[in-house]
Design a protein around this motif. Structure first.
Motif, PDB file in Angstrom:
ATOM      1  N   SER A 137       0.764  -1.136   0.118  1.00 42.78           N
ATOM      2  CA  SER A 137      -0.012   0.078  -0.081  1.00 42.78           C
ATOM      3  C   SER A 137       0.759   1.409  -0.009  1.00 42.78           C
TER       4      SER A 137
ATOM      5  N   TYR B 226      -2.708  -0.227  10.870  1.00 43.73           N
ATOM      6  CA  TYR B 226      -2.802  -0.754   9.607  1.00 43.73           C
ATOM      7  C   TYR B 226      -1.552  -0.384   8.692  1.00 43.73           C
TER       8      TYR B 226
ATOM      9  N   HIS C 232      -5.000  13.854  -3.033  1.00 40.29           N
ATOM     10  CA  HIS C 232      -4.925  12.690  -2.492  1.00 40.29           C
ATOM     11  C   HIS C 232      -4.718  11.544  -3.643  1.00 40.29           C
TER      12      HIS C 232
HETATM   13  C1  LIG Z   1     -14.735  12.529   6.836  1.00 36.97           C
HETATM   14  C2  LIG Z   1     -13.173  12.931   6.395  1.00 36.97           C
HETATM   15  C3  LIG Z   1     -12.466  14.180   6.755  1.00 36.97           C
HETATM   16  C4  LIG Z   1     -12.683  12.389   5.363  1.00 36.97           C
HETATM   17  C5  LIG Z   1     -12.566  10.732   5.375  1.00 36.97           C
HETATM   18  C6  LIG Z   1     -11.871  10.159   4.228  1.00 36.97           C
HETATM   19  C7  LIG Z   1     -11.367   8.821   4.608  1.00 36.97           C
HETATM   20  C8  LIG Z   1     -12.217   7.976   5.181  1.00 36.97           C
HETATM   21  C9  LIG Z   1     -10.115   8.552   3.654  1.00 36.97           C
HETATM   22  C10 LIG Z   1      -9.197   9.624   3.172  1.00 36.97           C
HETATM   23  C11 LIG Z   1      -7.979   8.822   2.690  1.00 36.97           C
HETATM   24  C12 LIG Z   1      -8.563   7.231   2.652  1.00 36.97           C
HETATM   25  C13 LIG Z   1      -7.160   6.190   2.626  1.00 36.97           C
HETATM   26  C14 LIG Z   1      -6.303   6.343   1.706  1.00 36.97           C
HETATM   27  O1  LIG Z   1      -6.797   6.380   0.217  1.00 36.97           O
HETATM   28  C15 LIG Z   1      -5.282   5.261   1.582  1.00 36.97           C
HETATM   29  C16 LIG Z   1      -5.718   3.980   1.757  1.00 36.97           C
HETATM   30  C17 LIG Z   1      -4.956   3.148   1.642  1.00 36.97           C
HETATM   31  C18 LIG Z   1      -5.032   1.771   1.752  1.00 36.97           C
HETATM   32  O2  LIG Z   1      -4.204   0.720   1.926  1.00 36.97           O
HETATM   33  C19 LIG Z   1      -6.350   1.196   2.559  1.00 36.97           C
HETATM   34  C20 LIG Z   1      -7.227   2.425   2.531  1.00 36.97           C
HETATM   35  C21 LIG Z   1      -6.716   3.650   2.728  1.00 36.97           C
HETATM   36  C22 LIG Z   1      -6.534   3.506   4.253  1.00 36.97           C
HETATM   37  C23 LIG Z   1      -7.954   4.664   2.561  1.00 36.97           C
HETATM   38  C24 LIG Z   1      -8.905   4.583   3.929  1.00 36.97           C
HETATM   39  C25 LIG Z   1      -9.924   6.092   3.714  1.00 36.97           C
HETATM   40  C26 LIG Z   1      -9.306   7.054   3.978  1.00 36.97           C
HETATM   41  C27 LIG Z   1      -8.656   7.412   5.113  1.00 36.97           C
END
Ligand SMILES: CC(C)CCC[C@@H](C)[C@H]1CC[C@H]2[C@@H]3[C@H](O)CC4=CC(=O)CC[C@]4(C)[C@H]3CC[C@]12C
Ligand code: NAI
Length: 370
Positions: A130, A160, A227
């Motif tokens: 990841s 994680y 992002h």
């Molecule tokens: C309400 C908040 C301000 C916005 C929430 C968004 C979050 C839930 C998500 C923002 C970034 C995401 C993570 C990111 O894309 C990288 C990831 C990689 C992985 O290997 C697993 C998933 C994740 C951790 C992904 C999970 C959701 C976010 C934290």
């Protein structure tokens, strides 16, 4: 592996093959790996769509219900396979699983897969790592259009990313170990950015949240924070290519890491989601975050506190917690061509196609049980 006549002889194993990414890898292998004779799909929970793939065809699809934390189950599934694509993992940043469970599945599970390859003589191992192995780090340092060699202080505290980093290290260190029969194990790790596409649970959650708020979502993250995202079909394609090329290019690719990227635009997490949710009738309210960062962090901390207080009684796992807020608020994007240079990767799906497929899927959610 198979000769020039493309006789299907290869046996592949995909762990986590019933998950969001795993399903796309399984389907992509069936469509685009002509040398496949048998495809083993290993997962804790087998999905019903597997049944339709098990009907007689050129490739034998074998469903294996199993747990990566159980070494004997993994060894039995790996025995006789040529390539293992290890995608199974406990993906949790909301507090649904305990840190111990995350470590057990992601780290111990990966160790079991490595040992199974060594014991049974399987020579090629592709690991789904990841972007989180690199960052964003706990200090919130931006990673702006970086590549696999960009220096960055990769320091994590959340279970994680910690588990993914440890597992990736195990996989890379195992490269070159001798498998049963004396040949060297060849491993590499793929680091997807945030994956999107058909089947993405968090996209579903945002869509449903928008519907509950009368078709509106409220901006929480500045539009200027980028992002990185990548379409699930392209991530699957990269796995298929790596698995295919690992034998011929073992010296170059063994022990390497590759970011999974495509032509998806650099945007904030929310603006990116709106590329799909917008055409499905949702609106993102505000050009700036409606609440200041300090207030969001306070709410996120409150959520974490509530989660801790309630955990003996009920699982409280809101999307907003200090970790997800920090993730969404920290620029993390890549710009690299390492996968193209090393094994000829080009995205299979253009941005327009990835977008159209994802929108089509979100539209089909309307009226569904979700
Ligand atoms: C309400 C908040 C301000 C916005 C929430 C968004 C979050 C839930 C998500 C923002 C970034 C995401 C993570 C990111 O894309 C990288 C990831 C990689 C992985 O290997 C697993 C998933 C994740 C951790 C992904 C999970 C959701 C976010 C934290
Ligand atoms: N979703 C994302 O944005 C990203 C995911 N990844 C990685 O990609 C991989 C797949 O992730 P997703 O498809 O998003 O998650 P997912 O949760 O949809 O799929 C994971 C699969 O692994 C299986 N699994 C979990 N524990 C298991 C166990 N003990 N034994 C056997 N199978 C088990 C699950 O049943 C599930 O089918 C994971 O390794 C994850 O870390 C990497 C970068 C981004």
């Amino acid at each position: 592996m198979a000769g020039p006549a493309q006789v299907p002889t290869l046996v592949y194993l995909v762990t986590g093959g019933c998950g969001f990414l795993g399903e796309h890898i399984v389907r992509m292998l069936l469509e685009r790996e002509p040398r496949l004779r048998e495809l083993r799909v290993f997962d804790l929970h087998l999905s019903s769509w597997l049944e339709e793939l098990k009907t007689p065809g050129p490739v034998q699809v074998t469903a294996i219900q199993g747990d990566v934390t159980q070494a004997h189950e993994v060894a039995a599934a790996v025995a006789g396979s040529h390539v293992v694509i290890h995608t199974a993992g406990l993906v949790d940043v909301l507090g649904k699983a305990s840190p111990k469970a995350i470590h057990k599945v992601n780290v111990q599970g990966t160790q079991n897969v490595i040992e199974a390859c060594i014991q049974t003589g399987t020579q090629f191992l592709v690991y789904t790592s990841s972007m989180e192995v690199v960052g964003p780090n706990v200090k919130g340092h931006p990673f702006y259009r970086g590549n696999e060699d960009t220096p960055y202080e990769a320091v994590h505290r959340h279970p994680y990313p910690c588990s993914k980093a440890l597992a990736e290290k195990l996989v890379l260190e195992a490269n070159g170990r001798k498998v049963n029969g004396g040949l060297p194990l060849v491993t590499c790790a793929l680091r997807p950015m945030g994956i999107y596409g058909e089947g993405h649970q968090i996209m579903r959650d945002f869509y449903n949240q928008g519907l509950r708020f009368g078709g509106r979502l409220f901006r929480a993250v500045p539009a200027s924070v980028e992002h990185g995202r990548v379409y699930v079909g392209n991530v699957a394609w990269m796995h298929v290519l790596v698995a295919r090329e690992l034998e011929q290019r073992a010296a170059l690719m063994g022990g390497q890491v590759y970011f999974c990227y495509d032509k998806s635009p650099y945007k904030s997490y929310e603006d990116f989601n709106m590329e799909f949710l917008g055409p499905c009738g949702l609106r993102l309210i505000g050009t700036h975050p409606l609440l200041p960062y300090w207030l969001l962090m306070l709410l996120a901390t409150l959520n974490a506190l509530l989660q801790w207080l309630l955990h003996p009684l009920v699982l409280y796992t809101p999307l907003l917690n200090p970790y997800t807020l920090a993730m969404a608020n920290t620029t993390f994007t890549v710009s690299t061509n390492k996968a193209q240079r090393h094994f000829g990767y080009k995205p299979l799906f253009s941005w327009e196609e990835s977008k159209a497929r994802t929108i089509h899927w979100v539209q089909a959610l309307e009226g569904s049980a979700w």
